[in-house]
Design a protein around this motif. Structure first.
Motif, PDB file in Angstrom:
ATOM      1  N   SER A  84       0.752  -1.331  -0.007  1.00 57.20           N
ATOM      2  CA  SER A  84      -0.069   0.128  -0.161  1.00 57.20           C
ATOM      3  C   SER A  84       0.796   1.284  -0.097  1.00 57.20           C
ATOM      4  O   SER A  84       1.715   1.517   0.975  1.00 57.20           O
ATOM      5  CB  SER A  84      -1.091  -0.002   1.316  1.00 57.20           C
ATOM      6  OG  SER A  84      -1.434   1.261   1.430  1.00 57.20           O
ATOM      7  N   SER A  85       0.816   2.102  -1.086  1.00 59.92           N
ATOM      8  CA  SER A  85       1.400   3.358  -1.175  1.00 59.92           C
ATOM      9  C   SER A  85       0.956   4.025   0.094  1.00 59.92           C
ATOM     10  O   SER A  85       1.817   5.043   0.558  1.00 59.92           O
ATOM     11  CB  SER A  85       1.400   3.914  -2.511  1.00 59.92           C
ATOM     12  OG  SER A  85      -0.048   4.276  -2.592  1.00 59.92           O
ATOM     13  N   ASP A  86      -0.150   4.120   0.478  1.00 56.11           N
ATOM     14  CA  ASP A  86      -0.675   5.016   1.699  1.00 56.11           C
ATOM     15  C   ASP A  86       0.221   4.453   3.008  1.00 56.11           C
ATOM     16  O   ASP A  86       0.414   5.197   3.538  1.00 56.11           O
ATOM     17  CB  ASP A  86      -2.196   5.067   1.851  1.00 56.11           C
ATOM     18  CG  ASP A  86      -3.061   5.481   0.857  1.00 56.11           C
ATOM     19  OD1 ASP A  86      -2.319   6.356   0.174  1.00 56.11           O
ATOM     20  OD2 ASP A  86      -4.184   5.343   0.703  1.00 56.11           O
ATOM     21  N   ASP A  87       0.367   3.388   3.210  1.00 53.80           N
ATOM     22  CA  ASP A  87       1.001   2.860   4.460  1.00 53.80           C
ATOM     23  C   ASP A  87       2.483   3.221   4.195  1.00 53.80           C
ATOM     24  O   ASP A  87       3.100   3.837   4.884  1.00 53.80           O
ATOM     25  CB  ASP A  87       0.961   1.339   4.418  1.00 53.80           C
ATOM     26  CG  ASP A  87      -0.401   0.792   4.697  1.00 53.80           C
ATOM     27  OD1 ASP A  87      -1.220   1.657   5.410  1.00 53.80           O
ATOM     28  OD2 ASP A  87      -0.663  -0.323   4.890  1.00 53.80           O
ATOM     29  N   GLN A  88       2.894   3.267   2.899  1.00 48.66           N
ATOM     30  CA  GLN A  88       4.345   3.714   2.765  1.00 48.66           C
ATOM     31  C   GLN A  88       4.640   5.204   2.956  1.00 48.66           C
ATOM     32  O   GLN A  88       5.667   5.459   3.700  1.00 48.66           O
ATOM     33  CB  GLN A  88       4.973   3.212   1.299  1.00 48.66           C
ATOM     34  CG  GLN A  88       5.174   1.680   1.153  1.00 48.66           C
ATOM     35  CD  GLN A  88       5.144   1.142  -0.265  1.00 48.66           C
ATOM     36  OE1 GLN A  88       4.984   1.902  -1.056  1.00 48.66           O
ATOM     37  NE2 GLN A  88       5.290  -0.006  -0.272  1.00 48.66           N
ATOM     38  N   LEU A  89       3.504   6.001   2.591  1.00 53.09           N
ATOM     39  CA  LEU A  89       3.536   7.368   2.892  1.00 53.09           C
ATOM     40  C   LEU A  89       3.530   7.792   4.342  1.00 53.09           C
ATOM     41  O   LEU A  89       4.135   8.573   4.739  1.00 53.09           O
ATOM     42  CB  LEU A  89       2.482   8.075   1.957  1.00 53.09           C
ATOM     43  CG  LEU A  89       2.761   8.120   0.473  1.00 53.09           C
ATOM     44  CD1 LEU A  89       1.448   8.601  -0.035  1.00 53.09           C
ATOM     45  CD2 LEU A  89       3.916   9.083  -0.084  1.00 53.09           C
ATOM     46  N   SER A  90       2.832   6.884   4.897  1.00 58.73           N
ATOM     47  CA  SER A  90       2.551   7.195   6.329  1.00 58.73           C
ATOM     48  C   SER A  90       3.892   6.854   6.916  1.00 58.73           C
ATOM     49  O   SER A  90       4.435   7.722   8.213  1.00 58.73           O
ATOM     50  CB  SER A  90       1.468   6.214   7.021  1.00 58.73           C
ATOM     51  OG  SER A  90       0.208   6.770   6.790  1.00 58.73           O
ATOM     52  N   ASP A  96       5.937   9.905   6.265  1.00 58.32           N
ATOM     53  CA  ASP A  96       5.714  11.121   7.164  1.00 58.32           C
ATOM     54  C   ASP A  96       6.141  10.777   8.590  1.00 58.32           C
ATOM     55  O   ASP A  96       6.666  11.900   9.154  1.00 58.32           O
ATOM     56  CB  ASP A  96       4.127  11.339   7.064  1.00 58.32           C
ATOM     57  CG  ASP A  96       3.496  11.623   5.884  1.00 58.32           C
ATOM     58  OD1 ASP A  96       4.234  12.171   4.967  1.00 58.32           O
ATOM     59  OD2 ASP A  96       2.457  11.433   5.460  1.00 58.32           O
ATOM     60  N   LEU A 141       5.341   6.251  -5.335  1.00 60.90           N
ATOM     61  CA  LEU A 141       5.508   7.177  -4.257  1.00 60.90           C
ATOM     62  C   LEU A 141       6.214   8.459  -4.610  1.00 60.90           C
ATOM     63  O   LEU A 141       5.842   9.585  -4.069  1.00 60.90           O
ATOM     64  CB  LEU A 141       6.563   6.363  -3.134  1.00 60.90           C
ATOM     65  CG  LEU A 141       6.099   5.265  -2.552  1.00 60.90           C
ATOM     66  CD1 LEU A 141       6.992   4.671  -1.648  1.00 60.90           C
ATOM     67  CD2 LEU A 141       4.926   5.772  -1.419  1.00 60.90           C
ATOM     68  N   ALA A 154       3.625  10.945  -5.581  1.00 58.63           N
ATOM     69  CA  ALA A 154       2.801  11.586  -4.513  1.00 58.63           C
ATOM     70  C   ALA A 154       3.859  12.589  -4.073  1.00 58.63           C
ATOM     71  O   ALA A 154       3.404  13.654  -3.397  1.00 58.63           O
ATOM     72  CB  ALA A 154       2.616  10.539  -3.562  1.00 58.63           C
TER      73      ALA A 154
END
Length: 163
Positions: free
Chosen positions: A10-16, A19, A79, A82
């Motif tokens: 998940s790119s959302d998890d990777q972005l978290s 962050d 990533l 984004a």
């Protein structure tokens, strides 16, 4: 080798995770980051493996290796898109000069996380973070031909990366 966060597709998890890395204070000494499912930090840096391919102990055929590398490069590109939306176009930094082949002082080494990254990857995409004195990099690397490819996120102090 840095410990790894539980790899995720998940790119959302990777972005978290990215962050988290950009916000975490740097520790006074090197070590694993407790309470974050792994990762390596030290004075002036954080490293995290966002995703890892299979290893190549049993099969190092060109098609298998190339497919694994391309898959992680595609994840990096998602990533990067984004992050480019947040911070603009990244710089591509060649990591080979940090290996120190041309340095007459054998005791001089690259500051971390560049010391680690130059031993596993040839280049990295770098964003200078506007809200702090740090940079963030993404790289795809492999420490040894039998080992997995890794999608790595690194955060370092701005002073560790020449302008």
């Amino acid at each position: 080798m840095p410990s790894q966060h539980h790899p995720t597709g998940s790119s959302d998890d990777q972005l978290s995770i990215i962050d988290e890395l950009t916000a975490l204070p740097f520790p006074q000494q090197e070590g694993d980051r407790p309470g974050t499912n792994g990762g390596l930090s030290g004075p002036g840096y954080h490293l995290a493996v966002l995703r890892r391919s299979r290893d190549f102990w049993d099969d190092r055929s060109e098609e298998i290796v190339e497919a694994a590398e391309k898959e992680l490069e595609a994840d990096r590109d998602v990533l990067a898109a984004a992050l480019t939306g947040r911070w603009g176009t990244p710089a591509t930094v060649d990591l080979w000069p940090y290996l120190g082949f041309d340095d007459p002082d054998p005791d001089r080494t690259a500051p971390e996380p560049l010391g680690y990254l130059c031993n596993v990857a040839g280049s990295m995409q770098v964003w200078r973070l506007p809200s702090c004195d740090r940079w963030l990099a993404l790289a795809v690397g492999q420490a040894d031909p039998e080992l997995p490819f890794e999608l790595i996120a690194a955060v370092g102090e701005a002073s560790s990366l020449p302008q």
